[in-house]
Design an enzyme around this catalytic site. Sequence first.
Site, PDB file in Angstrom:
ATOM      1  N   ASP A   1     -34.596 -11.734 -49.104  1.00  0.00           N
ATOM      2  CA  ASP A   1     -35.239 -10.515 -48.641  1.00  0.00           C
ATOM      3  C   ASP A   1     -34.351  -8.949 -48.552  1.00  0.00           C
ATOM      4  O   ASP A   1     -35.137  -8.194 -48.323  1.00  0.00           O
ATOM      5  CB  ASP A   1     -35.548 -10.812 -47.098  1.00  0.00           C
ATOM      6  CG  ASP A   1     -36.273 -12.145 -47.003  1.00  0.00           C
ATOM      7  OD1 ASP A   1     -37.321 -12.203 -47.778  1.00  0.00           O
ATOM      8  OD2 ASP A   1     -36.116 -12.743 -46.061  1.00  0.00           O
TER       9      ASP A   1
ATOM     10  N   CYS B   1     -25.934  23.610 -27.818  1.00  0.00           N
ATOM     11  CA  CYS B   1     -27.083  23.772 -28.036  1.00  0.00           C
ATOM     12  C   CYS B   1     -27.374  23.412 -29.340  1.00  0.00           C
ATOM     13  O   CYS B   1     -26.372  22.916 -30.114  1.00  0.00           O
ATOM     14  CB  CYS B   1     -27.741  25.411 -27.838  1.00  0.00           C
ATOM     15  SG  CYS B   1     -26.874  26.396 -28.828  1.00  0.00           S
TER      16      CYS B   1
ATOM     17  N   CYS C   1     -25.276  24.883 -32.164  1.00  0.00           N
ATOM     18  CA  CYS C   1     -23.754  24.406 -32.266  1.00  0.00           C
ATOM     19  C   CYS C   1     -23.838  23.057 -33.142  1.00  0.00           C
ATOM     20  O   CYS C   1     -23.120  22.944 -34.138  1.00  0.00           O
ATOM     21  CB  CYS C   1     -23.482  23.712 -31.005  1.00  0.00           C
ATOM     22  SG  CYS C   1     -23.072  25.047 -29.542  1.00  0.00           S
TER      23      CYS C   1
ATOM     24  N   ASP D   1     -35.485 -12.401 -43.382  1.00  0.00           N
ATOM     25  CA  ASP D   1     -33.987 -13.153 -42.729  1.00  0.00           C
ATOM     26  C   ASP D   1     -32.998 -13.630 -43.890  1.00  0.00           C
ATOM     27  O   ASP D   1     -31.937 -13.774 -43.579  1.00  0.00           O
ATOM     28  CB  ASP D   1     -34.275 -14.244 -42.118  1.00  0.00           C
ATOM     29  CG  ASP D   1     -34.612 -15.630 -42.867  1.00  0.00           C
ATOM     30  OD1 ASP D   1     -35.620 -15.344 -43.731  1.00  0.00           O
ATOM     31  OD2 ASP D   1     -34.122 -16.489 -42.704  1.00  0.00           O
TER      32      ASP D   1
ATOM     33  N   ASP E   1     -41.752 -12.042 -44.172  1.00  0.00           N
ATOM     34  CA  ASP E   1     -41.271 -13.107 -45.049  1.00  0.00           C
ATOM     35  C   ASP E   1     -41.731 -14.487 -44.497  1.00  0.00           C
ATOM     36  O   ASP E   1     -42.096 -14.435 -42.989  1.00  0.00           O
ATOM     37  CB  ASP E   1     -39.797 -13.086 -45.221  1.00  0.00           C
ATOM     38  CG  ASP E   1     -39.159 -14.250 -45.679  1.00  0.00           C
ATOM     39  OD1 ASP E   1     -39.741 -14.730 -46.705  1.00  0.00           O
ATOM     40  OD2 ASP E   1     -38.311 -14.971 -45.085  1.00  0.00           O
TER      41      ASP E   1
END
Length: 757
Positions: free
Chosen positions: A646, A26, A29, A642, A442
């Site tokens: 960036d 649970c 835990c 990419d 971008d």
Amino acid sequence: MNASASIRGEAGSEARVDLAVRGMTCASCVARVERAIRRVDGVTAASVNLATERASVRYRPGHADLERVRAAVRDAGYEPGPLAEDEQETRPPVQASDRIRLAVAALLTAPILLVTMPAMIVPAWDATFAPAVGFFTGVGGLAFATVVQLGCGARFYRAAFGELRAGSPGMSTLVVLGSSAAFFYSAAVLLAPRWFPPGTAHTYFEASTAIVTFLLAGKYFEAIAKGRASHAIRRLVGLAPKQARVRRDGVERDVPTAAVLVGDLVVVRPGERLAVDGDVIEGRSYVDESMITGEPTPVAKEASATVVGGTVNGAGSLVVRATRVGRDTMLAQIVRFVEQAQSGKPPIAELADRIASVFVPVVIAIAAVTFVAWLFVGPAPALNYALVAAVSVLVIACPCAMGLATPAAVMVATGRAAELGILLRKGAALEALARADVVVFDKTGTLTRGRPELTRIVARDGDENALLRIVAAAESRSEHPIAGTIVRAAAARGLEGPAVASFRADPGEGVEASVDGRAVHAGTERYMTRLGVTNDGADWTREAAVLPGRGMTCVFVAIDGRLAGILAVSDPLLAASAEAVATLRRRGFTVAMATGDTADTARAIAHEAGIDTVFAGELPRAKAERIEELQRAGRRVVFVGDGINDAPALARADVGIAMGTGTDIAIETGDVVLPRGDLRAVPVALALGRRALRIIRQNFFWAYAYNVALIPLAAGAFFPVLHVLLSPALAALAMSTSSLFVLANSMRLRRFGPNEG
């Protein structure tokens, strides 16, 4: 470290280790294991996931004692188990021992319930089936219940002992207190009836056995549901072949994939899966790369082509030189990304952990108050009522559903995302995606192809190929990138250039060449003016005035001193970009573009893509600063990029989405990776994040509402009106049902479609 953990180095001064943690039941835990690990010297962070039974630990190499991390897990009452690279495939979601334990418990509990429960409702039942009722409320019930309670339910006692030893009671403590109270009270009634006041000597073997059996059944079905939820990782792992045929010293032999080395020659026969990433050096075939690209059409492969492990070879044979093996292959990276995301936690999960850490002690206190209240003010026999009410409170309040509310949804969502070509590197990215309202793209390599192409030819005489053939010949000796673009365009059309007798380049202006005995000049409009080549007023030249406004670079061509045509070169917009932007705007997102390119080119691409807000001429730091400005204004920003430039913006954004076709640095910085490089996955990711957060909230509502509503019922708050107490057996069934509901609700994410908004 041994096989008990999987270690991964991280950038900077920290590293990460993943440990399997067995025995958690649970949210309490989870909180307990996290606290224990964080107390170890050198550990900087720990995140424990109930659904995957995994602990992700960040530590300082040289400071943290990893054996102490495992010892801390054991001291908390749990077992750090082995975590092999292919654990998702080798460890079945349901163990054989679980099936046997549940089967024995069910076989012994069923007759007790079938015989004794009707006697509580139908008065004539006792008289009709008196021998059977007497047996199962007496010696037979004690024998059956002992096996169920102390044998089949031993796992709960072991877990409860660990919880109490750690000073942090959890779900197992509640189960053991509730079922043991019913069992040992009943055993005492049977073995020493004189101890009990008149009217209180009743047995509750049906309650103790039902509690254990229903909880075992709940855990069994939870395990099955978890296995289904994590099927995405198992499918990915299953794509990697176990054997590879390697050619060494001219001899071919089959070896385990793990034994393949970088530089080995791997022979791939027709129909086989590729075992490694590499470069084709021999052969020709078609390879099904749909697992990476999502495209069903096989891709032609021949010498110098790259291939990816896990993809399927077609009818031909290939010899591949391995460039990435084992954990470095793209398939292994995809599996790792999904595992990391499933092990992570959205911020909303922290609230559940904090509540769970105090919930169980509060429930025990409520059960104690309930027992005392019934004992002093309840009707006769007060002891019986007090016991039933207290046991029902303990059982029905187990916080299993709370512990599963977030990790179950995260597990299913990240697996579904992987199937849709979206790799979530962090579980927290789901919630951040759900809350985002601005998407910044971008330009180069993200919205556009990332490489210049010849996009327009305007020929004076209308013969585009003839003009391109001559210009390509003149440009073939130039080193300028635009020259290379023109030469490649001619080659793509199958045009062979004529002989070039002489060549001279004027840097920054253009080139001059003698082609087929004709004087050819190609370059800027300024270059033409300097040469004295003027626009003779022809209508066709008017197009030159509008091409730059469309983001194109114009190459003017003069042949024998007369303007012969214009070639336009640009980095074209990807076909999917405009569709992705339109979808985002339709769903209410603000869309912007940040690029280091010039304002004219940026505006042209933005207009074509349907983007209104443009930040042009932005250096890498400036992109990150733009995102900060938006965040200070209260916006939640997604950045999609990419390139290396960036990386700062990807890191600064609330969610960084990296194109899988981009640089390694961008991919490592992003929270989300799109391996196919298809921007149409961006609105899909955002929609999936919103759906997942909605499911998590529904799970929390169900878990908390369930406890708020049923704890008073179990305590007997409605007894004065209804004159009925909730049976402990029904409490156990209701508690298990709540956990299964949370899992079933989370499983709905498996049906999430790419067109859902």
